[in-house]
Design an enzyme around this catalytic site. Structure first.
Site, PDB file in Angstrom:
ATOM      1  N   GLU A  98      31.256  18.695 -16.556  1.00 14.78           N
ATOM      2  CA  GLU A  98      31.836  19.581 -17.554  1.00 14.78           C
ATOM      3  C   GLU A  98      31.695  21.032 -17.121  1.00 14.78           C
ATOM      4  O   GLU A  98      30.695  21.411 -16.512  1.00 14.78           O
ATOM      5  CB  GLU A  98      31.150  19.345 -18.898  1.00 14.78           C
ATOM      6  N   CYS A 133      30.789  28.584 -17.370  1.00 12.21           N
ATOM      7  CA  CYS A 133      29.520  27.865 -17.212  1.00 12.21           C
ATOM      8  C   CYS A 133      29.766  26.680 -16.287  1.00 12.21           C
ATOM      9  O   CYS A 133      30.572  25.801 -16.579  1.00 12.21           O
ATOM     10  CB  CYS A 133      29.018  27.419 -18.584  1.00 12.21           C
ATOM     11  N   CYS A 140      21.500  14.766 -14.672  1.00 14.99           N
ATOM     12  CA  CYS A 140      20.337  15.595 -14.341  1.00 14.99           C
ATOM     13  C   CYS A 140      19.090  14.734 -14.286  1.00 14.99           C
ATOM     14  O   CYS A 140      18.958  13.760 -15.026  1.00 14.99           O
ATOM     15  CB  CYS A 140      20.160  16.690 -15.401  1.00 14.99           C
ATOM     16  N   CYS A 144      14.574  17.048 -19.710  1.00 17.57           N
ATOM     17  CA  CYS A 144      14.131  17.880 -20.833  1.00 17.57           C
ATOM     18  C   CYS A 144      14.492  17.153 -22.130  1.00 17.57           C
ATOM     19  O   CYS A 144      15.606  16.655 -22.281  1.00 17.57           O
ATOM     20  CB  CYS A 144      14.808  19.250 -20.777  1.00 17.57           C
ATOM     21  N   CYS A 147      17.701  18.089 -24.353  1.00 14.94           N
ATOM     22  CA  CYS A 147      18.997  18.301 -23.692  1.00 14.94           C
ATOM     23  C   CYS A 147      19.775  16.991 -23.569  1.00 14.94           C
ATOM     24  O   CYS A 147      19.242  15.983 -23.115  1.00 14.94           O
ATOM     25  CB  CYS A 147      18.775  18.913 -22.311  1.00 14.94           C
ATOM     26  N   GLY A 191      23.024  19.608 -14.863  1.00 18.65           N
ATOM     27  CA  GLY A 191      22.257  19.534 -13.629  1.00 18.65           C
ATOM     28  C   GLY A 191      21.298  20.675 -13.422  1.00 18.65           C
ATOM     29  O   GLY A 191      21.279  21.651 -14.173  1.00 18.65           O
ATOM     30  N   GLU A 192      20.451  20.516 -12.409  1.00 18.31           N
ATOM     31  CA  GLU A 192      19.460  21.531 -12.054  1.00 18.31           C
ATOM     32  C   GLU A 192      19.890  22.115 -10.696  1.00 18.31           C
ATOM     33  O   GLU A 192      19.748  21.456  -9.660  1.00 18.31           O
ATOM     34  CB  GLU A 192      18.074  20.876 -11.984  1.00 18.31           C
ATOM     35  N   SER A 221      20.383  29.423 -13.717  1.00 16.31           N
ATOM     36  CA  SER A 221      19.250  29.073 -14.572  1.00 16.31           C
ATOM     37  C   SER A 221      18.527  27.871 -13.987  1.00 16.31           C
ATOM     38  O   SER A 221      19.162  26.898 -13.576  1.00 16.31           O
ATOM     39  CB  SER A 221      19.761  28.748 -15.975  1.00 16.31           C
ATOM     40  N   SER A 244      14.087  28.695 -17.510  1.00 16.90           N
ATOM     41  CA  SER A 244      13.980  28.011 -18.803  1.00 16.90           C
ATOM     42  C   SER A 244      12.511  27.812 -19.136  1.00 16.90           C
ATOM     43  O   SER A 244      11.859  26.920 -18.600  1.00 16.90           O
ATOM     44  CB  SER A 244      14.706  26.671 -18.751  1.00 16.90           C
ATOM     45  N   LEU A 245      11.995  28.661 -20.014  1.00 15.19           N
ATOM     46  CA  LEU A 245      10.576  28.617 -20.374  1.00 15.19           C
ATOM     47  C   LEU A 245      10.366  27.564 -21.456  1.00 15.19           C
ATOM     48  O   LEU A 245       9.637  26.586 -21.250  1.00 15.19           O
ATOM     49  CB  LEU A 245      10.149  30.013 -20.831  1.00 15.19           C
ATOM     50  N   ASN A 246      10.970  27.794 -22.601  1.00 11.61           N
ATOM     51  CA  ASN A 246      11.064  26.790 -23.677  1.00 11.61           C
ATOM     52  C   ASN A 246       9.754  26.387 -24.350  1.00 11.61           C
ATOM     53  O   ASN A 246       9.766  25.583 -25.288  1.00 11.61           O
ATOM     54  CB  ASN A 246      11.789  25.525 -23.198  1.00 11.61           C
ATOM     55  N   ASN A 320      20.837  23.568 -30.057  1.00 12.64           N
ATOM     56  CA  ASN A 320      22.140  22.970 -30.339  1.00 12.64           C
ATOM     57  C   ASN A 320      21.902  21.476 -30.482  1.00 12.64           C
ATOM     58  O   ASN A 320      21.450  20.832 -29.540  1.00 12.64           O
ATOM     59  CB  ASN A 320      23.113  23.256 -29.189  1.00 12.64           C
ATOM     60  N   CYS A 363      24.995  25.072 -24.960  1.00 12.80           N
ATOM     61  CA  CYS A 363      23.850  24.735 -24.094  1.00 12.80           C
ATOM     62  C   CYS A 363      23.247  23.399 -24.500  1.00 12.80           C
ATOM     63  O   CYS A 363      22.968  23.172 -25.669  1.00 12.80           O
ATOM     64  CB  CYS A 363      22.727  25.760 -24.234  1.00 12.80           C
TER      65      CYS A 363
HETATM   66  N1  SAH Z   1      18.872  22.921 -15.431  1.00  9.98           N
HETATM   67  C1  SAH Z   1      18.996  24.331 -15.662  1.00  9.98           C
HETATM   68  C2  SAH Z   1      20.352  24.765 -16.172  1.00  9.98           C
HETATM   69  C3  SAH Z   1      20.990  23.967 -17.284  1.00  9.98           C
HETATM   70  S1  SAH Z   1      20.341  24.135 -18.913  1.00  9.98           S
HETATM   71  C4  SAH Z   1      17.899  24.798 -16.591  1.00  9.98           C
HETATM   72  O1  SAH Z   1      17.145  23.990 -17.077  1.00  9.98           O
HETATM   73  O2  SAH Z   1      17.747  26.007 -16.773  1.00  9.98           O
HETATM   74  C5  SAH Z   1      20.831  25.718 -19.463  1.00  9.98           C
HETATM   75  C6  SAH Z   1      19.971  26.205 -20.641  1.00  9.98           C
HETATM   76  O3  SAH Z   1      20.263  25.455 -21.818  1.00  9.98           O
HETATM   77  C7  SAH Z   1      18.482  26.054 -20.389  1.00  9.98           C
HETATM   78  O4  SAH Z   1      17.806  27.239 -20.669  1.00  9.98           O
HETATM   79  C8  SAH Z   1      18.071  24.976 -21.377  1.00  9.98           C
HETATM   80  O5  SAH Z   1      16.740  25.143 -21.755  1.00  9.98           O
HETATM   81  C9  SAH Z   1      19.051  25.195 -22.501  1.00  9.98           C
HETATM   82  N2  SAH Z   1      19.228  24.016 -23.347  1.00  9.98           N
HETATM   83  C10 SAH Z   1      19.148  22.727 -22.989  1.00  9.98           C
HETATM   84  N3  SAH Z   1      19.363  21.919 -24.046  1.00  9.98           N
HETATM   85  C11 SAH Z   1      19.603  22.724 -25.098  1.00  9.98           C
HETATM   86  C12 SAH Z   1      19.917  22.481 -26.479  1.00  9.98           C
HETATM   87  N4  SAH Z   1      20.039  21.246 -26.960  1.00  9.98           N
HETATM   88  N5  SAH Z   1      20.103  23.555 -27.272  1.00  9.98           N
HETATM   89  C13 SAH Z   1      20.016  24.811 -26.777  1.00  9.98           C
HETATM   90  N6  SAH Z   1      19.745  25.084 -25.501  1.00  9.98           N
HETATM   91  C14 SAH Z   1      19.528  24.067 -24.662  1.00  9.98           C
END
Ligand code: SAH
Length: 374
Positions: A98, A133, A140, A144, A147, A191-192, A221, A244-246, A320, A363
């Site tokens: 996508e 994007c 992936c 996470c 995601c 993907g990463e 990212s 991506s800290l999270n 999201n 995202c």
């Molecule tokens: N693999 C890479 C790039 C793809 S994710 C990474 O992890 O950074 C892009 C961003 O979307 C990341 O910061 C991730 O934490 C965020 N993301 C993933 N799932 C999400 C969700 N359900 N809602 C909001 N952001 C999300």
């Protein structure tokens, strides 16, 4: 795809020296390599038939050898009420990824004082700037927990040609012409990118040198692949970096992002501290807010400690949602409280507006979701 002795081969993804050896194999003069390069990346042709600078017999011998442009095709397209377009882009082997088109300032939505004359027009809509994007892998491996892409598992890496091809296919579909100075790229799709490092970096070079998008308009990212972060810092040509800290501590991060077992916050933040930033460049940290999980005042204070002394900003993203995702989106007040704590401590923090949630383009919602919205 193997057909007898003839192997299907794509031109897209080849760099100038690779095109030079190709034209030599065909007994063509060396300047044909530059003509091919320009046709592929500047003009973004769909087939070698369209490369009018090349003699007819050369074009024919390319097709006879099964060599084609290899531009991925757009299989499906979903348009959001906010102007975002989610593309399902098909690769030659039937896999698909996508790619998302996000125009800004459509119909004055941005209201940032830009002049009307500064707008570009595609398909009857105007926009002041747009971001694409881009995906880097089919599926992936990082897993996470919040995601949707993670639910696919990893299918395969994309080639450099498939990464560049997404950008070309979307620019063509949107009718965007040169110069591309209003188009930004974010490598934040499926993907990463740092687990497909070489193809990703090759694509970056082709996008800069061929397609004509400067690296300062690109952001990649990563979930925190620490060794790649060190390599990336040394690249002479590179996009900006987002991490991506999270989560604000190791227990929480390991729960949300299993990759934290391999590269924990100490290792990740050490790499962030050593990252060779350019003049005026900042590190971006992304932080997905999950209700009651990582969105408390205490979490915000821990984040402040983590980023202390770093030239950094935080992008806050309220979750999201998606089917199969066991977390909830925090209320707006909760998001603002988190933001205020960061700001009060001198950490720049921005709340990201979700794009295309209604078509599952936001995202963490990319999952070849033909079945979700069609
Ligand atoms: N693999 C890479 C790039 C793809 S994710 C990474 O992890 O950074 C892009 C961003 O979307 C990341 O910061 C991730 O934490 C965020 N993301 C993933 N799932 C999400 C969700 N359900 N809602 C909001 N952001 C999300």
């Amino acid at each position: 795809m193997v057909m007898g002795q003839v192997t299907e081969k794509s031109l897209l993804g080849l760099q100038l020296p690779e095109l030079a050896s190709l034209v030599e194999e065909f007994g063509q003069p060396s300047y044909r390599a530059r003509q091919l390069f320009d046709a592929l990346y500047r003009q973004r042709v769909q087939s070698s038939e369209q490369i009018s600078t090349l003699p007819q017999d050369f074009r024919q011998s390319l097709s006879a050898k099964g060599i084609s442009v290899g531009l991925p095709s757009i299989e499906k397209k979903f348009v959001s009420s906010d102007g975002t377009v989610r593309y399902l882009v098909a690769c030659a082997d039937g896999q698909s990824v996508e790619t998302v088109w996000m125009p800004e300032g459509d119909g004055g939505e941005l209201g940032d004082g830009s002049e009307a004359g500064d707008q570009a027009e595609t398909a009857g809509r105007t926009w002041e700037r747009a971001a694409i994007c881009v995906s880097s892998q089919v599926g992936c491996a990082v897993d996470c927990q919040f995601c949707l892409t993670a639910l696919l598992g990893i299918k395969r890496n994309l080639t450099a040609g498939e990464i560049v091809g997404q950008v070309c296919a979307v620019l063509n579909d949107q009718g965007v012409s040169l110069p591309l100075h209003r188009v930004n790229l974010v490598f934040m799709g499926m993907g990463e990118p740092f687990l497909n490092y070489d193809n990703f970096m090759k694509a970056v070079h082709l996008l800069v040198e061929g397609v004509g998008i400067t690296e300062s308009r690109m952001t990649v990212s990563t979930a925190g692949i620490v060794p790649a972060l060190y390599d990336f810092g040394l690249e002479p040509v590179r996009p900006k970096i987002a991490i991506s800290l999270n989560a604000s501590n190791d227990d929480l991060r390991t729960r949300l992002m299993p990759i934290n077992r391999k590269w924990n916050l100490e290792k990740l933040m050490a790499a962030a501290r050593e990252f060779p930033l350019r003049n005026r460049e900042k590190l971006t940290f992304e932080y997905v807010l999950l209700e009651g999980v990582n969105d408390s005042a205490e979490n915000a204070r821990e984040v402040v400690e983590l980023v202390r002394g770093l030239r950094a900003k935080l992008n806050l993203i309220a979750l999201n949602p998606g089917p199969g995702i066991d977390f909830r989106t925090p209320a707006q007040e909760r998001v603002l409280q988190f933001q205020n704590i960061l700001r009060a401590a001198g950490v720049p923090a921005f709340v990201r507006r979700p794009r295309g949630r209604d078509i599952f383009a936001a995202c963490g919602q990319l999952k070849r979701t033909v079945e979700l919205v069609s």
